[in-house]
Motif scaffolding. Structure first.
Motif, PDB file in Angstrom:
ATOM      1  N   VAL A  98     -11.273  -8.198   2.386  1.00 57.42           N
ATOM      2  CA  VAL A  98     -11.373  -9.072   1.420  1.00 57.42           C
ATOM      3  C   VAL A  98     -12.786  -9.471   0.890  1.00 57.42           C
ATOM      4  N   GLY A  99     -13.281  -9.792  -0.733  1.00 59.72           N
ATOM      5  CA  GLY A  99     -14.436 -10.217  -0.837  1.00 59.72           C
ATOM      6  C   GLY A  99     -13.895 -12.116  -1.275  1.00 59.72           C
ATOM      7  N   VAL A 100     -14.767 -12.993  -1.482  1.00 58.76           N
ATOM      8  CA  VAL A 100     -15.076 -14.184  -1.733  1.00 58.76           C
ATOM      9  C   VAL A 100     -15.675 -14.806  -2.139  1.00 58.76           C
ATOM     10  N   MET A 101     -16.192 -14.482  -3.386  1.00 60.61           N
ATOM     11  CA  MET A 101     -17.648 -16.034  -4.045  1.00 60.61           C
ATOM     12  C   MET A 101     -17.842 -16.621  -4.711  1.00 60.61           C
TER      13      MET A 101
ATOM     14  N   ALA B 221     -11.591 -14.910  -5.110  1.00 64.37           N
ATOM     15  CA  ALA B 221     -11.205 -13.316  -4.668  1.00 64.37           C
ATOM     16  C   ALA B 221     -10.318 -12.358  -4.556  1.00 64.37           C
ATOM     17  N   PHE B 222     -11.376 -11.338  -4.036  1.00 61.91           N
ATOM     18  CA  PHE B 222     -10.239 -10.698  -4.824  1.00 61.91           C
ATOM     19  C   PHE B 222      -9.928  -9.394  -3.549  1.00 61.91           C
ATOM     20  N   ARG B 223     -10.373  -8.091  -3.209  1.00 65.26           N
ATOM     21  CA  ARG B 223      -9.834  -6.804  -2.424  1.00 65.26           C
ATOM     22  C   ARG B 223     -10.017  -5.463  -2.665  1.00 65.26           C
ATOM     23  N   ASP B 224     -11.403  -5.040  -2.424  1.00 69.78           N
ATOM     24  CA  ASP B 224     -12.345  -4.075  -2.474  1.00 69.78           C
ATOM     25  C   ASP B 224     -11.589  -2.897  -2.140  1.00 69.78           C
TER      26      ASP B 224
ATOM     27  N   GLU C  73     -13.286  -2.879  -9.542  1.00 65.36           N
ATOM     28  CA  GLU C  73     -13.185  -1.306  -9.096  1.00 65.36           C
ATOM     29  C   GLU C  73     -14.263  -0.734  -7.636  1.00 65.36           C
ATOM     30  N   GLU C  74     -14.263   0.269  -7.604  1.00 60.59           N
ATOM     31  CA  GLU C  74     -14.472   1.352  -6.624  1.00 60.59           C
ATOM     32  C   GLU C  74     -15.498   0.286  -5.696  1.00 60.59           C
TER      33      GLU C  74
ATOM     34  N   PHE D 174     -20.786  -5.757  -7.986  1.00 63.82           N
ATOM     35  CA  PHE D 174     -21.117  -6.873  -6.502  1.00 63.82           C
ATOM     36  C   PHE D 174     -19.613  -6.439  -5.516  1.00 63.82           C
ATOM     37  N   ASP D 175     -20.170  -5.922  -4.832  1.00 61.29           N
ATOM     38  CA  ASP D 175     -19.479  -5.474  -3.121  1.00 61.29           C
ATOM     39  C   ASP D 175     -19.258  -7.454  -2.613  1.00 61.29           C
TER      40      ASP D 175
END
Length: 91
Positions: free
Chosen positions: A17-20, A9-12, A37-38, A50-51
């Motif tokens: 929020v991204g979960v992959m 999980a990460f926040r751009d 990163e950006e 990846f976004d």
């Protein structure tokens, strides 16, 4: 780990929020060690980024005339933030 699957999980940079899946689709390197990163998360193994939807948005090691990033996608899950929690919807 969620329902037996290893996820990251990460926040751009836009706050999404991204979960992959924790594995990069290229060589299955773990994105757990990826660089946030950006606009996404970058795999430390080969540099693909990846976004939050899992779409590959950058392939620095691939020559421009062979660019195929629009065809590469990591397994990602839709998320929803409510009441301070992140909910993950499995497809």
């Amino acid at each position: 780990m969620l329902l037996g699957e290893k996820l990251i999980a990460f926040r751009d940079s836009a706050g999404r929020v991204g979960v992959m899946d924790h594995r990069c689709p290229h060589r299955c390197a773990s994105l757990l060690l990826g660089r946030n990163e950006e606009g996404g998360i970058r795999c430390l193994y080969h540099g693909w980024k990846f976004d939050v939807s899992g779409q590959c948005v950058d392939m620095p090691s691939v020559p421009p005339h062979q660019d195929f990033k629009h065809k590469v996608k990591a397994r990602a899950y839709r998320t929803l933030e409510r009441a301070g929690l992140v909910w993950v919807q499995r497809s």
